[in-house]
Design an enzyme around this catalytic site. Structure first.
Site, PDB file in Angstrom:
ATOM      1  N   GLY A   7       9.146  -3.658  -4.919  1.00 29.13           N
ATOM      2  CA  GLY A   7       8.511  -2.550  -4.189  1.00 29.13           C
ATOM      3  C   GLY A   7       7.268  -3.016  -3.453  1.00 29.13           C
ATOM      4  N   GLY A  11       2.319   0.525  -0.284  1.00 26.82           N
ATOM      5  CA  GLY A  11       1.582   1.041  -1.435  1.00 26.82           C
ATOM      6  C   GLY A  11       1.104   0.003  -2.431  1.00 26.82           C
ATOM      7  N   ARG A  32      13.458  -3.035   0.156  1.00 29.15           N
ATOM      8  CA  ARG A  32      14.605  -2.921   1.068  1.00 29.15           C
ATOM      9  C   ARG A  32      14.213  -3.156   2.519  1.00 29.15           C
ATOM     10  NH1 ARG A  32      15.965   2.932  -1.137  1.00 29.15           N
ATOM     11  NH2 ARG A  32      13.721   2.848  -0.883  1.00 29.15           N
ATOM     12  N   ARG A  33      12.986  -2.778   2.912  1.00 22.93           N
ATOM     13  CA  ARG A  33      12.623  -2.855   4.336  1.00 22.93           C
ATOM     14  C   ARG A  33      12.190  -4.267   4.722  1.00 22.93           C
ATOM     15  NH1 ARG A  33       8.704   2.268   4.372  1.00 22.93           N
ATOM     16  NH2 ARG A  33       8.445   1.519   2.235  1.00 22.93           N
ATOM     17  N   VAL A  56      16.585  -2.913  -5.187  1.00 21.36           N
ATOM     18  CA  VAL A  56      16.270  -3.386  -6.543  1.00 21.36           C
ATOM     19  C   VAL A  56      17.445  -3.131  -7.500  1.00 21.36           C
ATOM     20  CG1 VAL A  56      15.146  -1.268  -7.400  1.00 21.36           C
ATOM     21  CG2 VAL A  56      14.365  -3.507  -8.226  1.00 21.36           C
ATOM     22  N   SER A 132       3.400   5.859 -15.094  1.00 21.36           N
ATOM     23  CA  SER A 132       2.686   6.960 -14.419  1.00 21.36           C
ATOM     24  C   SER A 132       2.117   7.892 -15.486  1.00 21.36           C
ATOM     25  CB  SER A 132       3.657   7.749 -13.540  1.00 21.36           C
ATOM     26  OG  SER A 132       3.073   8.975 -13.123  1.00 21.36           O
ATOM     27  N   TYR A 145      11.463  12.787 -12.830  1.00 20.76           N
ATOM     28  CA  TYR A 145      10.520  11.705 -12.507  1.00 20.76           C
ATOM     29  C   TYR A 145       9.658  11.376 -13.732  1.00 20.76           C
ATOM     30  CZ  TYR A 145       6.694   9.023 -10.606  1.00 20.76           C
ATOM     31  OH  TYR A 145       5.763   8.024 -10.410  1.00 20.76           O
ATOM     32  N   GLY A 176      -2.609   7.895 -12.074  1.00 20.23           N
ATOM     33  CA  GLY A 176      -2.507   9.285 -11.630  1.00 20.23           C
ATOM     34  C   GLY A 176      -2.405   9.315 -10.115  1.00 20.23           C
ATOM     35  N   PHE A 182       4.223   7.259  -1.459  1.00 16.56           N
ATOM     36  CA  PHE A 182       4.904   7.928  -2.570  1.00 16.56           C
ATOM     37  C   PHE A 182       5.197   9.410  -2.270  1.00 16.56           C
ATOM     38  CE2 PHE A 182       4.523  10.431  -6.497  1.00 16.56           C
ATOM     39  CZ  PHE A 182       5.474   9.843  -7.308  1.00 16.56           C
TER      40      PHE A 182
HETATM   41  P1  NDP Z   1       5.388   3.699  -2.109  1.00 14.47           P
HETATM   42  O1  NDP Z   1       6.418   4.686  -1.700  1.00 14.47           O
HETATM   43  O2  NDP Z   1       4.290   3.379  -1.164  1.00 14.47           O
HETATM   44  O3  NDP Z   1       6.083   2.329  -2.544  1.00 14.47           O
HETATM   45  C1  NDP Z   1       7.296   2.307  -3.237  1.00 14.47           C
HETATM   46  C2  NDP Z   1       7.898   0.928  -3.116  1.00 14.47           C
HETATM   47  O4  NDP Z   1       9.106   0.887  -3.857  1.00 14.47           O
HETATM   48  C3  NDP Z   1       8.229   0.573  -1.668  1.00 14.47           C
HETATM   49  O5  NDP Z   1       7.874  -0.761  -1.429  1.00 14.47           O
HETATM   50  C4  NDP Z   1       9.734   0.740  -1.618  1.00 14.47           C
HETATM   51  O6  NDP Z   1      10.271  -0.205  -0.692  1.00 14.47           O
HETATM   52  C5  NDP Z   1      10.110   0.347  -3.056  1.00 14.47           C
HETATM   53  N1  NDP Z   1      11.410   0.860  -3.429  1.00 14.47           N
HETATM   54  C6  NDP Z   1      11.796   2.139  -3.641  1.00 14.47           C
HETATM   55  N2  NDP Z   1      13.106   2.200  -3.917  1.00 14.47           N
HETATM   56  C7  NDP Z   1      13.562   0.919  -3.886  1.00 14.47           C
HETATM   57  C8  NDP Z   1      14.833   0.327  -4.066  1.00 14.47           C
HETATM   58  N3  NDP Z   1      15.921   1.060  -4.351  1.00 14.47           N
HETATM   59  N4  NDP Z   1      14.954  -1.015  -3.933  1.00 14.47           N
HETATM   60  C9  NDP Z   1      13.859  -1.763  -3.637  1.00 14.47           C
HETATM   61  N5  NDP Z   1      12.635  -1.271  -3.459  1.00 14.47           N
HETATM   62  C10 NDP Z   1      12.495   0.066  -3.573  1.00 14.47           C
HETATM   63  O7  NDP Z   1       4.802   4.266  -3.478  1.00 14.47           O
HETATM   64  P2  NDP Z   1       3.752   3.641  -4.540  1.00 14.47           P
HETATM   65  O8  NDP Z   1       3.224   2.343  -4.105  1.00 14.47           O
HETATM   66  O9  NDP Z   1       2.796   4.721  -4.845  1.00 14.47           O
HETATM   67  O10 NDP Z   1       4.721   3.493  -5.793  1.00 14.47           O
HETATM   68  C11 NDP Z   1       4.858   2.307  -6.533  1.00 14.47           C
HETATM   69  C12 NDP Z   1       5.145   2.681  -7.967  1.00 14.47           C
HETATM   70  O11 NDP Z   1       4.041   3.386  -8.499  1.00 14.47           O
HETATM   71  C13 NDP Z   1       6.351   3.585  -8.175  1.00 14.47           C
HETATM   72  O12 NDP Z   1       7.060   3.137  -9.316  1.00 14.47           O
HETATM   73  C14 NDP Z   1       5.737   4.964  -8.431  1.00 14.47           C
HETATM   74  O13 NDP Z   1       6.557   5.765  -9.233  1.00 14.47           O
HETATM   75  C15 NDP Z   1       4.478   4.557  -9.160  1.00 14.47           C
HETATM   76  N6  NDP Z   1       3.373   5.513  -9.165  1.00 14.47           N
HETATM   77  C16 NDP Z   1       2.866   6.045  -8.006  1.00 14.47           C
HETATM   78  C17 NDP Z   1       1.784   6.911  -8.058  1.00 14.47           C
HETATM   79  C18 NDP Z   1       1.209   7.558  -6.839  1.00 14.47           C
HETATM   80  O14 NDP Z   1       0.550   8.617  -6.962  1.00 14.47           O
HETATM   81  N7  NDP Z   1       1.363   6.971  -5.648  1.00 14.47           N
HETATM   82  C19 NDP Z   1       1.126   7.223  -9.331  1.00 14.47           C
HETATM   83  C20 NDP Z   1       1.748   6.624 -10.487  1.00 14.47           C
HETATM   84  C21 NDP Z   1       2.801   5.794 -10.382  1.00 14.47           C
HETATM   85  P3  NDP Z   1      11.480   0.045   0.323  1.00 14.47           P
HETATM   86  O15 NDP Z   1      11.502   1.499   0.669  1.00 14.47           O
HETATM   87  O16 NDP Z   1      11.167  -0.848   1.473  1.00 14.47           O
HETATM   88  O17 NDP Z   1      12.679  -0.411  -0.437  1.00 14.47           O
HETATM   89  C1  8X3 Z   2       2.739   9.737  -9.586  1.00 13.22           C
HETATM   90  C2  8X3 Z   2       1.627  10.555 -10.164  1.00 13.22           C
HETATM   91  O1  8X3 Z   2       1.008  12.886 -10.983  1.00 13.22           O
HETATM   92  O2  8X3 Z   2       2.290  12.708  -8.914  1.00 13.22           O
HETATM   93  O3  8X3 Z   2       3.399   9.066 -10.587  1.00 13.22           O
HETATM   94  O4  8X3 Z   2       3.334  12.284 -11.030  1.00 13.22           O
HETATM   95  S1  8X3 Z   2       2.085  12.168 -10.286  1.00 13.22           S
END
Ligand code: NDP
Ligand code: 8X3
Length: 248
Positions: A7, A11, A32-33, A56, A132, A145, A176, A182
């Protein structure tokens, strides 16, 4: 250290990659991108030793593409993940639930399972999972989720129970509200809703999460950080809701 980050196209993942490279470590990036990964590779230079433009979920392809490097990875950062929707359970669509389970649970499990034998053989390795606060605190619309992140938390703790005598560290990072793509993904491209969520909230930044990951990974070998729960100062665990029926 050689750090494998899933990922990494946006982010947290991209910020984690930048942090490790800034501190003179090497990274392998997956998402993926391909265009995003290529741009990040250009930015990071030679310290980015490989990019994998892959889903993934496709662990077999990841294994083939990594080749001998599987054996050299010091830190696995299981960060790829997503939430889809905020509707109450009865309104959710099953495909969304399946996609979250496939990505956040099954792919994380399969990738971890791929790396474990190599880490055990070397008696060295660190698995850092991105959980999370949704894995600990229920909220309306968090249905699947939150449950996937609860799995990630317990899986991390159970791995530690197996690895305490194998010099393999496991850490679950539980952020959080954090600013990234996301919410755009969760609201299925509705940028207005995504922006509203972050507006004036002073949310965490991806760099904040990257600092936690880097800190846990670079502590002396005899220290294992089991869990880190971090929230913006503007957020706190919610009070329990009580629904009161209006009397007519
Ligand atoms: P983003 O959406 O910015 O990043 C998500 C990343 O995951 C991207 O790089 C995306 O890449 C990749 N991804 C998603 N699905 C796939 C797949 N099937 N195969 C490969 N890569 C994948 O979100 P965040 O950076 O915020 O999220 C990262 C992690 O943090 C996640 O697990 C999320 O649940 C967790 N999280 C986020 C929070 C928030 O508030 N933002 C808080 C707590 C946890 P691409 O689309 O190019 O494949
Ligand atoms: C992302 C944080 O609070 O939106 O994992 O679920 S929350």
């Amino acid at each position: 250290m050689l750090v494998f980050i899933t990922g990494a196209s946006s982010g947290f993942g991209a910020a984690i990659a930048r942090k490790f490279v800034k501190e003179n470590h090497q990274v392998i990036l997956l998402a993926r991108r391909a265009d995003r990964l290529n741009a990040l590779k250009q930015e990071l230079g030679a310290s980015c030793v490989q990019i994998l433009a892959n889903d993934v979920k496709d662990t077999d392809m990841i294994k083939v593409k990594l080749g001998d490097k599987i054996d050299q990875i010091d830190v696995l950062v299981n960060n790829a993940g997503l939430a889809l929707g905020v509707e109450s359970a009865e309104l959710c669509n099953l495909e969304d639930w399946e996609q979250m389970i496939q990505t956040n649970i099954l792919s994380l499990v399969k990738l971890t399972h791929l790396f474990i034998p190599f880490m055990v053989k070397r008696q060295n390795g660190h698995i850092i999972n991105i959980g999370s606060i949704a894995g600990s605190y229920p909220y309306p619309g968090g249905n699947i989720y939150g449950a996937t992140k609860a799995f990630v938390k317990q899986f991390s703790l159970n791995l530690r129970a197996d690895f305490y005598n194998k010099n393999i560290r496991v850490t679950n990072i539980e952020p959080g509200l954090a600013m990234s793509e996301f919410s755009l993904v969760r609201f299925k491209g509705d940028i207005k809703k995504a922006n509203q969520l972050y507006e004036n909230a002073n949310a965490l930044k991806p760099e904040d999460i990257a600092e936690s990951v880097f800190w846990a990974a670079t502590l002396p070998q005899h220290i294992n950080i089991n869990r880190i729960e971090l929230m913006p100062t503007t957020q706190a665990p919610a009070a329990l809701n009580v629904y009161k029926e209006e009397k007519s």
